[in-house]
Design a protein around this motif. Sequence first.
Motif, mmCIF file in Angstrom:
data_model
loop_
_atom_site.group_PDB
_atom_site.id
_atom_site.type_symbol
_atom_site.label_atom_id
_atom_site.label_comp_id
_atom_site.label_asym_id
_atom_site.label_seq_id
_atom_site.Cartn_x
_atom_site.Cartn_y
_atom_site.Cartn_z
ATOM 1 N N GLU A 123 60.951 -3.463 -123.239
ATOM 2 C CA GLU A 123 60.440 -2.441 -122.350
ATOM 3 C C GLU A 123 58.499 -2.335 -122.537
ATOM 4 N N LEU A 124 58.116 -3.071 -122.997
ATOM 5 C CA LEU A 124 56.534 -3.540 -122.900
ATOM 6 C C LEU A 124 56.154 -4.227 -122.071
ATOM 7 N N ASP A 125 57.257 -5.266 -122.074
ATOM 8 C CA ASP A 125 56.808 -6.569 -121.073
ATOM 9 C C ASP A 125 55.815 -7.749 -121.660
ATOM 10 N N LEU A 126 56.045 -7.651 -123.652
ATOM 11 C CA LEU A 126 55.263 -7.765 -124.207
ATOM 12 C C LEU A 126 54.745 -9.552 -123.642
ATOM 13 N N ARG A 127 56.432 -9.958 -123.769
ATOM 14 C CA ARG A 127 56.295 -11.462 -123.016
ATOM 15 C C ARG A 127 54.997 -11.986 -121.704
ATOM 16 N N GLU A 128 54.782 -11.091 -120.874
ATOM 17 C CA GLU A 128 54.224 -11.385 -119.688
ATOM 18 C C GLU A 128 53.356 -11.512 -120.142
ATOM 19 N N ILE A 129 52.083 -10.775 -120.663
ATOM 20 C CA ILE A 129 51.211 -10.986 -121.915
ATOM 21 C C ILE A 129 50.801 -12.331 -122.378
ATOM 22 N N LYS A 130 49.084 -12.991 -121.301
ATOM 23 C CA LYS A 130 48.988 -14.462 -121.599
ATOM 24 C C LYS A 130 47.657 -13.918 -122.112
ATOM 25 N N HIS A 131 47.454 -15.694 -122.609
ATOM 26 C CA HIS A 131 45.966 -15.435 -122.770
ATOM 27 C C HIS A 131 44.801 -14.681 -124.253
ATOM 28 N N ARG A 132 46.539 -15.024 -124.932
ATOM 29 C CA ARG A 132 45.717 -13.912 -126.080
ATOM 30 C C ARG A 132 47.435 -14.364 -126.907
ATOM 31 N N GLU A 133 47.232 -14.222 -128.563
ATOM 32 C CA GLU A 133 48.266 -13.852 -129.491
ATOM 33 C C GLU A 133 49.424 -12.585 -129.649
ATOM 34 N N VAL A 134 50.457 -12.480 -129.330
ATOM 35 C CA VAL A 134 51.104 -11.423 -128.715
ATOM 36 C C VAL A 134 52.107 -11.163 -130.635
ATOM 37 N N SER A 135 52.069 -10.184 -131.778
ATOM 38 C CA SER A 135 53.031 -9.779 -132.135
ATOM 39 C C SER A 135 53.166 -8.392 -132.221
ATOM 40 N N CYS A 136 54.677 -8.343 -132.615
ATOM 41 C CA CYS A 136 55.243 -6.759 -132.159
ATOM 42 C C CYS A 136 56.232 -6.545 -133.912
ATOM 43 N N TYR A 137 55.595 -5.721 -134.472
ATOM 44 C CA TYR A 137 56.911 -5.474 -135.397
ATOM 45 C C TYR A 137 56.742 -3.919 -135.547
ATOM 46 N N LEU A 158 45.082 -2.249 -119.943
ATOM 47 C CA LEU A 158 43.556 -2.412 -120.855
ATOM 48 C C LEU A 158 43.157 -4.084 -120.771
ATOM 49 N N LEU A 159 44.259 -4.876 -121.002
ATOM 50 C CA LEU A 159 44.306 -6.134 -120.862
ATOM 51 C C LEU A 159 44.186 -6.915 -119.788
ATOM 52 N N LEU A 160 44.103 -6.553 -118.676
ATOM 53 C CA LEU A 160 43.805 -7.354 -117.582
ATOM 54 C C LEU A 160 41.954 -7.601 -117.791
ATOM 55 N N LYS A 161 41.313 -6.826 -118.428
ATOM 56 C CA LYS A 161 39.333 -6.922 -118.456
ATOM 57 C C LYS A 161 39.735 -8.161 -119.126
ATOM 58 N N PRO A 162 38.892 -8.405 -118.093
ATOM 59 C CA PRO A 162 38.257 -10.097 -118.722
ATOM 60 C C PRO A 162 37.900 -10.302 -119.915
ATOM 61 N N ILE A 163 36.774 -9.044 -120.128
ATOM 62 C CA ILE A 163 36.262 -9.270 -121.604
ATOM 63 C C ILE A 163 37.070 -8.821 -122.862
ATOM 64 N N LEU A 164 38.117 -8.578 -122.856
ATOM 65 C CA LEU A 164 39.086 -8.472 -124.130
ATOM 66 C C LEU A 164 39.846 -9.614 -123.828
ATOM 67 N N GLU A 165 39.730 -10.709 -123.026
ATOM 68 C CA GLU A 165 40.766 -12.023 -122.983
ATOM 69 C C GLU A 165 40.731 -13.010 -124.677
ATOM 70 N N GLY A 166 42.088 -13.141 -125.025
ATOM 71 C CA GLY A 166 41.670 -14.097 -125.828
ATOM 72 C C GLY A 166 41.859 -13.130 -127.667
ATOM 73 N N ILE A 167 41.366 -11.814 -127.179
ATOM 74 C CA ILE A 167 41.821 -10.522 -128.769
ATOM 75 C C ILE A 167 42.576 -10.616 -128.971
ATOM 76 N N PRO A 168 43.198 -11.360 -130.256
ATOM 77 C CA PRO A 168 44.795 -11.259 -130.246
ATOM 78 C C PRO A 168 45.576 -9.453 -130.421
ATOM 79 N N LEU A 169 46.395 -9.550 -130.354
ATOM 80 C CA LEU A 169 47.396 -8.441 -129.848
ATOM 81 C C LEU A 169 48.622 -7.995 -131.140
ATOM 82 N N LEU A 170 48.425 -6.682 -131.494
ATOM 83 C CA LEU A 170 49.308 -7.044 -132.693
ATOM 84 C C LEU A 170 50.395 -5.248 -131.972
#
Length: 183
Positions: A146-160, A114-126
């Motif tokens: 497990e979810l390889d969250l450190r590999e996600i670029k071009h957006r803010e990523v947080s995990c709780y 899903l996050l590879l879709k260019p139209i979604l670039e920059g949308i923060p991910l929680l």
Amino acid sequence: MAGFFRRIYDWLLSLFWATEMDITMIGLQNAGKTSLLRVLSGGEFTTDSIPTVGFNMKRVQKGHVTLKCWDLGGQPRFRAMWERYCRGANAIVFIVDAADIAALPIAREELHTLLLKPILEGIPLLVLGNKSDLPEKLGVDDLIDELDLREIKHREVSCYSISAKEETNLDAVLQWLINKAKK
């Protein structure tokens, strides 16, 4: 009389400063998306939720911020519509069942696709690891790995780590979302 002026002040503030945000809640089936949304919108947790067919939408009011939350079905046949509902969202909330270790590879693949879709670039991910009340659940660090969250670029990523059932960490989730409204 002070209460009257306070109500007028709050009303005027809401006219000029109210913010509405679109939040898209996605994840595999049985992750707890509908239960979480029910609890966030002031309802009670129930164990007999039926699977979401298509989508649900609820508004969650917190102060002068209204979160318009889209809860999308997680079954394979509904995952194709995730992108459509994520477009233009202020934040994407990806919910996983932190106790269903066997489902994490599928969750990781669906999220990264899903996050590879260019139209979604920059949308923060929680990312929320739900069901933290269960003994066999993974913690935040394990979910990040497990979810390889450190590999996600071009957006803010947080995990709780959360529990919709026990209402654990939901204040932090709401604060994170509200902070996105202020940016």
